[in-house]
Scaffold this motif. Structure first.
Motif, PDB file in Angstrom:
ATOM      1  N   GLU A   1       0.848  -0.978   0.170  1.00 32.45           N
ATOM      2  CA  GLU A   1      -0.233  -0.030  -0.033  1.00 32.45           C
ATOM      3  C   GLU A   1       1.063   1.252  -0.019  1.00 32.45           C
ATOM      4  O   GLU A   1       0.568   2.223  -0.630  1.00 32.45           O
ATOM      5  N   VAL A   2       1.932   1.213   0.745  1.00 26.88           N
ATOM      6  CA  VAL A   2       2.792   2.363   0.832  1.00 26.88           C
ATOM      7  C   VAL A   2       3.557   2.482  -0.776  1.00 26.88           C
ATOM      8  O   VAL A   2       3.528   3.594  -1.346  1.00 26.88           O
ATOM      9  N   TYR A   3       3.918   1.548  -1.406  1.00 30.86           N
ATOM     10  CA  TYR A   3       4.413   1.394  -2.533  1.00 30.86           C
ATOM     11  C   TYR A   3       3.371   2.230  -3.660  1.00 30.86           C
ATOM     12  O   TYR A   3       3.671   2.991  -4.353  1.00 30.86           O
ATOM     13  N   LEU A   4       2.015   1.504  -3.813  1.00 26.59           N
ATOM     14  CA  LEU A   4       1.041   2.266  -4.376  1.00 26.59           C
ATOM     15  C   LEU A   4       0.883   3.738  -4.142  1.00 26.59           C
ATOM     16  O   LEU A   4       0.956   4.638  -5.116  1.00 26.59           O
ATOM     17  N   HIS A   5       1.208   4.393  -3.032  1.00 31.06           N
ATOM     18  CA  HIS A   5       1.132   5.518  -2.544  1.00 31.06           C
ATOM     19  C   HIS A   5       2.140   6.382  -3.059  1.00 31.06           C
ATOM     20  O   HIS A   5       2.017   7.419  -3.872  1.00 31.06           O
ATOM     21  N   CYS A   6       3.444   5.883  -2.985  1.00 26.91           N
ATOM     22  CA  CYS A   6       4.647   6.541  -3.600  1.00 26.91           C
ATOM     23  C   CYS A   6       4.556   6.442  -5.318  1.00 26.91           C
ATOM     24  O   CYS A   6       4.975   7.303  -5.803  1.00 26.91           O
ATOM     25  N   ARG A   7       4.100   5.133  -5.882  1.00 24.99           N
ATOM     26  CA  ARG A   7       3.876   5.253  -7.284  1.00 24.99           C
ATOM     27  C   ARG A   7       3.048   6.270  -7.838  1.00 24.99           C
ATOM     28  O   ARG A   7       3.346   6.872  -8.765  1.00 24.99           O
TER      29      ARG A   7
END
Length: 206
Positions: free
Chosen positions: A134-140
């Motif tokens: 979920e953090v990855y998707l936020h950063c992406r």
């Protein structure tokens, strides 16, 4: 194979251990009328052609993220570790439920990632790994604003100098790590303190 499918495969082959199908729907197929249904259909095709593995696991519900609970740079005061620990304890109270997740096959890892066998999903870490995704998707979603790229814990360089390894890091175009990322699970104040001391010792913002 569509560009969205290739991007999804690249993410699970190198940037993440696995993602929930609902996360894949939001991250790569959100422009479709029914993203979850469309993502599920695309996943079935990728599974049938040995690009993805699909699992049903028990994990806590995925929490949407607005931003970090706490951020630190060298020279600033550390957080109140006890207070931060209490926030994380409250956040981790939700009950697990059955969740559909997808993982890269060795074929995907060789073509879109760094190669190697697919790792066995650790059920004790499943909720945590999904929140890292979920953090990855936020950063992406914010990559053009942040200007940095994602580097997963499993891809950290051998030169990483401390025992504590963050869940991920953000790197610049030259491959230099600029900030460490840690999703706080049900952590004790002691564990938070140890992580802070390690990052402070290598002058690593987190």
């Amino acid at each position: 194979m569509t560009p969205e499918e290739e991007q999804l495969l690249a993410a699970v082959a190198s940037d993440l251990r696995f993602v929930a199908i609902r996360q894949a729907a939001r991250g790569w197929f959100s422009e479709y009328a029914d993203p979850v249904r469309y993502a599920s259909r695309r996943v079935r095709g990728l599974v049938a052609n040995a690009w993805l593995l699909k699992h049903e696991i028990l994990a806590r519900p995925i929490r949407p993220l607005q931003g970090p609970i706490f951020g630190w740079v060298h020279g600033e005061a550390p957080p109140d570790f006890y207070e931060l620990s209490q926030i994380l304890h409250r956040r981790a109270r939700s009950r697990p439920r059955l969740t559909s997740v997808i993982q890269a096959t060795p074929k995907s890892r060789w073509l879109f990632g760094t190669g190697g066998e697919s790792q066995r999903i650790k059920l004790t870490q499943a909720s945590h790994d999904l929140q890292v995704a979920e953090v990855y998707l936020h950063c992406r979603h914010r990559k053009s604003e942040i200007g940095l790229s994602w580097l997963h814990e499993d891809e950290l360089p051998d030169s990483w100098r401390v025992r504590q390894r963050p869940d991920a890091a953000l790197i610049d175009t030259g491959g230099e790590i600029q900030v460490a990322i840690e999703y706080g699970g049900n952590y004790s104040a002691e564990r938070l303190f140890e992580f802070h001391v390690a990052m402070d010792s290598i002058v690593m913002p987190y």
